[in-house]
Design an enzyme around this catalytic site. Structure first.
Site, short mmCIF file in Angstrom:
data_model
loop_
_atom_site.label_atom_id
_atom_site.label_comp_id
_atom_site.label_asym_id
_atom_site.label_seq_id
_atom_site.Cartn_x
_atom_site.Cartn_y
_atom_site.Cartn_z
N LYS A 185 -11.42 10.18 9.24
CA LYS A 185 -12.12 9.84 8.00
C LYS A 185 -13.14 8.72 8.16
O LYS A 185 -13.80 8.33 7.20
CB LYS A 185 -11.10 9.46 6.92
N TYR A 238 -6.95 16.34 -0.36
CA TYR A 238 -5.53 16.65 -0.42
C TYR A 238 -5.16 17.40 -1.70
O TYR A 238 -4.10 18.03 -1.77
CB TYR A 238 -4.70 15.36 -0.34
N ASN A 254 0.84 -1.19 0.00
CA ASN A 254 0.00 0.00 0.00
C ASN A 254 0.88 1.24 0.00
O ASN A 254 1.70 1.44 0.91
CB ASN A 254 -0.89 0.03 1.24
N GLU A 255 0.74 2.05 -1.03
CA GLU A 255 1.43 3.35 -1.14
C GLU A 255 2.94 3.23 -0.98
O GLU A 255 3.59 4.10 -0.40
CB GLU A 255 0.86 4.36 -0.14
N TRP A 258 -12.47 5.08 2.82
CA TRP A 258 -11.46 5.15 3.88
C TRP A 258 -11.98 6.11 4.94
O TRP A 258 -12.04 7.29 4.70
CB TRP A 258 -10.13 5.66 3.32
#
Length: 688
Positions: free
Chosen positions: A572, A473, A413-414, A551
Site C-alpha cells: 500500500k 476490503y 490501533n485497531e 496508508w
C-alpha cells in the site's frame, strides 16, 4: 604490547556527535562492533566465554532479515558481546550505557554483572554502569536479546508488522559528573519544557529539570539559557541550590519569552533552544534541547485549530524499515524517509505503530510536520500486557516531550473489545488516557479504530480517528464520502479523522483488468492511483475532517503475507520498499500538496499498450502543459482541475514504439517528463 594490540583489535569505539541531543555534551562513545550469535547459549554473559566463532556484526543490526526474505522468521533469543576499553578520562565520573532501541527485550551485563533489563522494542533505555566498569581496562559488555512472543509485552502479536530482533538502533557509553541531569529518568533528557500561558507579547513556560546526585552537595548552580532560531538569547536565569540532597530530585523554573515566535507547522517551524547547565564543584553537566511554542485544539466543525487559526492535517503514515536493512537504519536512511515526506508536501505524519527513532522527531520539528506518535498497543490483546503498556507510554512521552511537532499521543490501533466495556483493553485504555494527561496535560490523546462510530473501545481518547478501506476490503470508493457525511450528521459533536486509507499497488503490475483484491496476487499500480484520486477529492472537499493519513508512505514487510505478486510485503506504500521508485500516487499527492513544481505522466510504466486511441494523464501544479507524441506537438492545455490533473484525450498511437513527452515552464525553469509506450498489434494490424 602484544596484548595491547590484540585488545585494540577487539575495540571499536569513537567519540561522536550523538543523534540524541541530550548526549552531545557528554563525550558519548558509539559502541558499534559486536560479536553475535543466535540461540539459547549457556553462560554467554561470562567474561571468559569464548566467542571466537561468533559472527562479527555492526550495530545497528537485526537478526530477523529472514522475515523479509523468506516466509516466517526466527523468533527467539540471541546474544551480542563486545570487549572494549572505557577511557581513564571518565575516572571520578558516573558512567552510563544507553540503547536507543532493542527488539524486543534486552538484558544487559557488564563484566558478568547484570545491570538491567528492558522489555519493549521501540523506546530507548539507559542504565548506570559506574560500579560495574573498569576504567582503562578491558570491559565485557553482553546483551541477551529476544523477540520471542510474550503476552506480557505490547504488541502481543505480529499480524500487522514484523517484530524484529536485535540491537537495531545506536548504543552509546557516556559519563557525567557525580551530580547530573538524570539520564536514567525513562532514558529521557531530564529536561521538560511546558507552555503555561500564552499572550500576544509573552509566553510563560516552565522548565522542569530532573536531577541526580550520589551525595549531598552545597552551592550547586543551575543555569538556564534560552535562545531563538538566530541564536539570540531571549531568556537566562541562574538558580542557586543551597543544598542538593543525594538521590533524585526535581527543580521547576519559570521562564518568560517576550514576543514569542510560534512554532507554526510548515508555515514557520520556529524552534527555541534551551541549554540547562548544572554546575557543582567546578564540574558541569549540560543538556541542550529544542522546543517550540504552540497552541493546538480540534473542533468538530472547524477541524484543527493551530495557534488560533484553522490548519489542515493531511499526510502519510510510516513504518521504519527498508528492504535491504529491515529496521536497522542509519541516520541517512531516516533522513531520506523524512525528506520524501517533506517532498510530497504532507502537513501531517502518523508514526506507525510504535516509537520511532529520535532523529525522525527532530526532522519533523525542523520541517514543521504535525506528528501523531503512538505506543504499539495494536490489534489483539492478552489482558496481561497492562504494566508494559504503561511503561512504554511513559517512555514515549518522557523521551519525546519537547518535540513541538507532536500534537497527540496515540494509545491504540485497531484494538477490539467485542463483548463489553469491561474488557481488559477498555480498562487499560482508560488508565493510559489518564496517565498521558497526568504526565503531559498540554497534549491530547488519540486512537485509531476500525469499528463503527460507536464501539466499546471507541471515543475513550480525546480524539478518535478511523481506519477506512472502502473499495478495497469492503464497499466502493465513493462510500468514504457517504460515511463521512452520515457520521457528521449523526454525530455532530465528534471530530472526524481518517487515520488510515489506501490500497495495494505493485509497480510491476499495470493491467487494471487483472485486479485481485484484497488478498489476491495482482495489485495493478493504476488501480492504486485511481483510488487515491477519488478518495483524496472526497477528503479534500470536507474541511471538517481534522486529519487524514495515507496508508502507507512506504511498502513494508509483513512476514507470511502472499499478496500482490511479492511475498511478505504490504504494497500500500506510495514508495517501494527499497525507496527506489515513487509510485504514480506519490506524484498525484505531490502535485496536490506541494508548492514544488510537479510534472508527471501517469501510467508511464504501463509500456505495453493494446489500444491505439488512448489518453495521457498528467499530474501537475504548473500552469500550462504541452504534449508531444513522437516529437510532434499534439496538444496544449491549461491546468483547470482542482485535483491538479490534466488529461489529453484521443491520442492516436502508432504501431510499435511511441515516445510521449510533456513539457512545461515556471519562470525561467523548464520541466519535462517522458514515457515510452509500445502499441502491440497482430499480423493484420489490428489491436490485440
Amino acid at each position: 604490547m602484544k596484548y595491547f594490540l590484540l585488545l585494540i583489535g577487539l575495540i571499536h569505539f569513537t567519540f561522536v556527535r550523538a543523534q540524541v541531543p541530550s548526549l552531545k555534551h557528554r563525550k558519548p562513545i558509539a559502541v558499534t562492533d559486536w560479536k553475535f550469535s543466535k540461540g539459547v547459549i549457556y553462560n554467554a554473559q561470562s567474561t571468559d566465554f569464548d566467542d571466537g566463532l561468533w559472527k562479527d556484526v555492526k550495530v545497528p543490526h537485526t537478526y530477523s532479515m529472514d522475515a523479509i526474505e523468506d516466509v516466517g522468521y526466527y523468533r527467539g533469543m540471541a546474544w551480542y558481546r563486545n570487549q572494549m576499553v572505557i577511557p581513564k578520562s571518565m575516572e571520578g565520573e558516573r558512567v552510563f550505557i544507553r540503547f536507543e532501541g532493542v527488539g524486543q527485550e534486552a538484558t544487559v551485563f557488564v563484566n558478568g554483572q547484570k545491570v538491567g533489563k528492558h522489555v519493549g522494542g521501540y523506546s530507548a533505555f539507559c542504565f548506570e554502569i559506574t560500579n560495574a566498569v573498569q576504567l582503562g581496562e578491558k570491559n565485557t559488555i553482553v546483551v541477551k536479546v529476544s523477540n520471542a512472543p510474550n503476552f506480557l509485552r505490547i504488541p502481543v502479536d505480529d499480524a500487522l508488522f514484523n517484530h524484529y530482533g536485535g540491537i537495531y538502533r545506536a548504543v552509546h557509553i557516556f559519563s557525567t559528573p557525580s551530580c547530573n541531569i538524570a539520564p536514567t529518568f525513562f532514558a529521557s533528557s531530564g529536561v521538560f519544557v511546558t507552555l503555561k500561558a500564552l499572550e500576544r507579547d509573552k509566553a510563560n513556560l516552565e522548565v522542569r529539570t530532573h536531577l541526580s546526585s550520589i551525595k549531598s552537595t552545597d552551592n550547586t548552580v543551575l543555569d538556564i539559557k534560552v535562545s531563538d532560531k538566530t541564536k539570540k538569547i531571549v531568556f537566562q536565569k541562574e538558580v542557586i541550590i543551597d543544598k542538593l540532597s543525594s538521590g533524585d530530585s526535581i527543580l521547576t523554573t519559570e521562564i518568560e519569552i517576550r514576543n514569542p515566535i510560534l512554532w507554526n507547522a510548515r508555515k514557520n517551524p520556529h524552534l527555541y533552544t534551551v541549554e540547562v547547565n548544572l554546575i557543582n564543584d567546578q564540574q558541569s553537566d549540560k543538556v541542550v534541547e529544542t522546543f517550540g511554542v504552540k497552541t493546538f485544539e480540534v473542533d468538530a466543525e472547524k477541524g484543527v485549530v493551530l495557534n488560533g487559526a484553522p490548519y489542515r492535517i493531511y499526510g502519510v503514515a510510516m513504518h521504519q524499515e527498508w528492504k535491504e536493512r529491515g529496521p536497522a537504519l542509519l541516520p541517512e536512511h531516516h533522513k531520506v524517509d523524512m525528506e520524501m515526506v517533506e517532498e510530497i508536501g504532507a502537513t501531517g505524519l502518523r508514526l506507525s505503530h510504535y516509537q520511532h527513532s529520535d532523529i525522525t522527531y527532530q526532522k519533523a520539528d525542523e520541517m514543521g510536520l504535525m506528528v501523531w506518535t503512538e505506543i504499539p498497543f495494536v490489534h489483539n490483546y492478552s489482558g496481561r500486557e497492562g504494566q508494559n503498556a504503561i511503561q512504554q507510554l511513559k517512555e514515549l512521552i518522557y523521551q519525546n516531550y519537547n518535540h513541538p511537532s507532536i500534537y497527540a499521543w496515540g494509545l491504540w490501533n485497531e484494538v477490539r473489545a467485542w463483548k463489553s466495556k469491561d474488557e481488559p483493553p477498555v480498562l487499560l485504555t482508560k488508565k493510559l488516557n489518564e496517565l498521558a494527561h497526568q504526565i503531559d496535560p498540554s497534549r491530547l490523546t488519540v486512537s485509531a479504530s476500525d469499528r463503527g462510530m460507536e464501539s466499546n473501545m471507541g471515543n475513550l481518547t480525546d480524539l478518535q480517528a478511523w481506519n477506512k478501506y472502502y473499495g478495497w476490503y469492503y464497499g466502493e470508493y465513493a462510500d468514504m464520502g457517504k460515511w463521512l457525511d452520515d457520521a457528521r450528521k449523526d454525530y455532530p459533536h465528534i471530530a472526524l479523522g481518517i487515520s488510515e486509507y489506501g490500497v495495494g499497488g505493485n509497480i510491476y503490475q499495470q493491467d487494471r483488468t487483472k485486479l485481485e483484491k484484497p488478498i489476491g496476487n495482482y495489485f495493478p499500480e493504476p488501480v492504486q492511483t485511481n483510488y487515491h484520486e477519488i478518495t483524496w477529492k472526497i477528503i479534500k472537499d470536507r474541511p471538517y475532517v481534522w486529519s487524514s493519513f495515507v496508508w502507507n508512505m512506504f511498502d513494508f514487510s509483513v512476514a507470511g503475507w502472499n499478496r500482490g505478486g511479492i511475498k511478505n510485503l504490504n504494497h500500500k506504500g506510495l514508495v517501494t520498499f527499497d525507496r527506489k521508485v515513487k509510485k504514480d500516487a506519490f506524484y498525484f499527492y505531490k502535485a496536490n500538496w506541494s508548492d514544488a513544481p510537479v510534472l508527471h505522466i501517469a501510467e508511464a510504466r504501463n509500456s505495453q499498450r493494446t489500444e491505439a486511441i488512448t489518453t495521457v494523464k498528467v499530474f501537475t501544479n504548473l500552469e500550462k502543459v504541452t504534449l508531444k507524441l513522437n516529437g510532434k506537438v499534439i496538444q496544449k492545455q491549461k491546468l483547470k482541475s482542482d485535483m491538479h490533473t490534466i488529461v489529453f484525450e484521443n491520442i492516436h498511437l502508432q504501431k510499435g514504439e511511441n515516445k510521449i513527452e510533456v513539457m512545461s515552464e515556471k519562470g525561467k525553469e523548464s520541466f519535462t517528463h517522458k514515457a515510452d509506450w509500445f502499441l502491440v498489434m497482430d499480423e493484420n494490424n489490428t489491436v490485440n
